[in-house]
Design an enzyme around this catalytic site. Sequence first.
Site, PDB file in Angstrom:
ATOM      1  N   TRP A  91       3.116   1.476  -4.461  1.00  0.00           N
ATOM      2  CA  TRP A  91       2.825   0.625  -3.317  1.00  0.00           C
ATOM      3  C   TRP A  91       3.914  -0.429  -3.230  1.00  0.00           C
ATOM      4  CZ3 TRP A  91       1.872  -4.738  -3.199  1.00  0.00           C
ATOM      5  CH2 TRP A  91       1.718  -5.232  -1.890  1.00  0.00           C
ATOM      6  N   GLU A 127       0.850   4.882  -1.457  1.00  0.00           N
ATOM      7  CA  GLU A 127      -0.212   4.067  -0.860  1.00  0.00           C
ATOM      8  C   GLU A 127       0.265   3.316   0.384  1.00  0.00           C
ATOM      9  OE1 GLU A 127      -1.665   0.990  -3.476  1.00  0.00           O
ATOM     10  OE2 GLU A 127      -3.427   0.615  -2.218  1.00  0.00           O
ATOM     11  N   LYS A 150      -0.511   0.894   4.011  1.00  0.00           N
ATOM     12  CA  LYS A 150      -1.204  -0.338   4.343  1.00  0.00           C
ATOM     13  C   LYS A 150      -1.011  -0.635   5.814  1.00  0.00           C
ATOM     14  CE  LYS A 150      -1.935  -4.840   2.342  1.00  0.00           C
ATOM     15  NZ  LYS A 150      -1.817  -5.680   1.188  1.00  0.00           N
ATOM     16  N   ASP A 156      -6.602   3.374   0.117  1.00  0.00           N
ATOM     17  CA  ASP A 156      -7.213   2.127  -0.356  1.00  0.00           C
ATOM     18  C   ASP A 156      -8.202   1.659   0.703  1.00  0.00           C
ATOM     19  OD1 ASP A 156      -7.647  -0.747  -0.589  1.00  0.00           O
ATOM     20  OD2 ASP A 156      -6.019  -0.808  -2.038  1.00  0.00           O
ATOM     21  N   HIS A 181      -7.244  -1.081   3.270  1.00  0.00           N
ATOM     22  CA  HIS A 181      -5.977  -1.022   4.006  1.00  0.00           C
ATOM     23  C   HIS A 181      -6.042  -0.489   5.420  1.00  0.00           C
ATOM     24  CE1 HIS A 181      -3.243  -1.366   0.247  1.00  0.00           C
ATOM     25  NE2 HIS A 181      -4.209  -2.253   0.287  1.00  0.00           N
ATOM     26  N   HIS A 184      -8.132   3.982  -4.021  1.00  0.00           N
ATOM     27  CA  HIS A 184      -8.239   2.628  -4.518  1.00  0.00           C
ATOM     28  C   HIS A 184      -9.512   2.089  -3.897  1.00  0.00           C
ATOM     29  CE1 HIS A 184      -4.120   1.116  -6.081  1.00  0.00           C
ATOM     30  NE2 HIS A 184      -4.610   2.106  -6.771  1.00  0.00           N
ATOM     31  N   ASP A 206      -7.741  -7.507   3.910  1.00  0.00           N
ATOM     32  CA  ASP A 206      -7.660  -6.742   2.661  1.00  0.00           C
ATOM     33  C   ASP A 206      -7.921  -7.688   1.491  1.00  0.00           C
ATOM     34  OD1 ASP A 206      -7.054  -4.860   0.755  1.00  0.00           O
ATOM     35  OD2 ASP A 206      -4.894  -5.162   0.884  1.00  0.00           O
ATOM     36  N   ASP A 238      -9.881  -7.619  -1.124  1.00  0.00           N
ATOM     37  CA  ASP A 238     -10.113  -7.125  -2.482  1.00  0.00           C
ATOM     38  C   ASP A 238     -11.317  -7.770  -3.154  1.00  0.00           C
ATOM     39  OD1 ASP A 238      -7.811  -5.182  -2.890  1.00  0.00           O
ATOM     40  OD2 ASP A 238      -6.736  -6.968  -2.249  1.00  0.00           O
ATOM     41  N   ASP A 281      -9.605  -1.015  -7.145  1.00  0.00           N
ATOM     42  CA  ASP A 281      -8.587  -2.024  -6.842  1.00  0.00           C
ATOM     43  C   ASP A 281      -9.244  -3.243  -6.211  1.00  0.00           C
ATOM     44  OD1 ASP A 281      -6.357  -3.497  -6.267  1.00  0.00           O
ATOM     45  OD2 ASP A 281      -5.570  -2.170  -4.717  1.00  0.00           O
TER      46      ASP A 281
HETATM   47  C1  RNT Z   1      -1.851  -3.915  -2.314  1.00  0.00           C
HETATM   48  C2  RNT Z   1      -2.244  -2.583  -2.897  1.00  0.00           C
HETATM   49  C3  RNT Z   1      -1.895  -2.389  -4.342  1.00  0.00           C
HETATM   50  C4  RNT Z   1      -2.230  -3.579  -5.232  1.00  0.00           C
HETATM   51  C5  RNT Z   1      -2.227  -3.281  -6.707  1.00  0.00           C
HETATM   52  C6  RNT Z   1      -2.146  -4.523  -7.520  1.00  0.00           C
HETATM   53  O1  RNT Z   1      -2.301  -4.094  -1.040  1.00  0.00           O
HETATM   54  O2  RNT Z   1      -3.613  -2.370  -2.706  1.00  0.00           O
HETATM   55  O3  RNT Z   1      -2.484  -1.210  -4.810  1.00  0.00           O
HETATM   56  O4  RNT Z   1      -3.454  -4.176  -4.899  1.00  0.00           O
HETATM   57  O5  RNT Z   1      -1.248  -2.374  -7.000  1.00  0.00           O
HETATM   58 ZN    ZN Z   2      -4.452  -0.589  -3.582  1.00  0.00          ZN
END
Ligand code: RNT
Ligand code: ZN
Length: 418
Positions: free
Chosen positions: A185, A226, A228, A259, A262, A286, A294, A296, A326
């Site tokens: 990523w 990955e 986004k 993810d 994302h 993820h 995003d 998390d 994640d």
């Molecule tokens: C960032 C991605 C990535 C990170 C990690 C730390 O938007 O999701 O995967 O969160 O690699």
């Molecule tokens: Zn991620």
Amino acid sequence: MKNINEIYAAAKEAYAAYGVDTDAAIARVASIPVSMHCWQGDDVRGFETPDGDLTGGIQTTGNYPGAAHSIDELRCDFEKAASLIPGKKRISLHAIYADSCGDKVGRCDIAPKHFASWVDWAKQKDLGIDFNPTCFSHPMSADGLTLSHPSAEVRDFWVEHCKASRRIAEYIGGELRNAVVTNYWIPDGFKDIPVDRYGARARLVESYDRIFADPCDKACNLDALESKVFGIGAESCTIGSHEFYMGYVMKNGLLLTLDSGHFHPTEMISDKISSALLFMDDILLHVSRPVRWDSDHVVIFDDELRTIAQEILRGGFEKRVHIGLDFFDASINRIAAWVIGTRNMQKALLYAALEPTEALVKYEHEGDFTSRLALLEECRSMPFGAVWEKYCEMQGVPGGMNWLDEVRSYERDVLAKR
Ligand code: RNT
Ligand code: ZN
């Protein structure tokens, strides 16, 4: 209070009425690995420059005390969390978690030896390992561009870092005889509307082509990319967009990473799994929780999490979908965050394994959507909790909320002393 065996026997019977075998469901879920991300334990800081800023358009918010500040602390915290979670576990490492034994090792100089202690530890703890090159939180990524940078010098630097990461992953997978999934990523994007999107994306293709040009044993390492939609400070354009990576992985036979944070707020990754698997062998998830952005947040047992698990198990895709987590929350106890989020992933898998899928599919194929909805809704109030408790008991981890007492005493005895 009846004991768990009596309660479970009643639950087993209730599920059996729908042709669902709870013992088989438990055995199935116990064999599906979930990759716990190491970065929940220390707010994505790593050990390279522990006081450096987290950059790349991602952000951990909160200042709950007790974050891990060393490899030993992080491993100890991880072990604590893992001991409170049922099922098979892996750990996902970032390059910045290298064990450099006190030396300063540059991003392009990391080598297998810097991860040897992780391998030893993983062998002892019976964990698989996954890997991530770290293309952020570094002076060479200061302007928000890495592999797609207009400067060849910057691109070369990150290409070298990714190559080094890939060699490390191959080494780890070989040592463990268990393939590492390496996730790429990059934060590359623009705050304001760019003009030459094509040029930036063409440079990204060229950089990845160089990274993946070296041969690499797929029995030891699988590469996943990955995408986004935007990052903080990169709101107008992300070079590595979904369509970019979808095309690149299909053309090059790599894995797609989805993810959950994302995509647009109303767009869900659960719906993407069945499309992606028609065109590629494996994907990496993820699993995260977006709240407005995003963000998390810690994964909760919500509809999307259940749907993700259902999409995996309904299709029998557990070997092709690598389940990684994640999230990073620094506003609550970090061990509890790991435990809650990962137990929820396990719960969702078990919930999905307990679904009378065949009956549902039959209704659907017959066009009987009334019965499909009725049975789907019935599943929600089945005695799922009893099967979960049994699963935890069989796995030797605390049931209910009993794990929290252990997290509290660990907080008192270990975290509070940092
Ligand atoms: C960032 C991605 C990535 C990170 C990690 C730390 O938007 O999701 O995967 O969160 O690699
Ligand atoms: Zn991620």
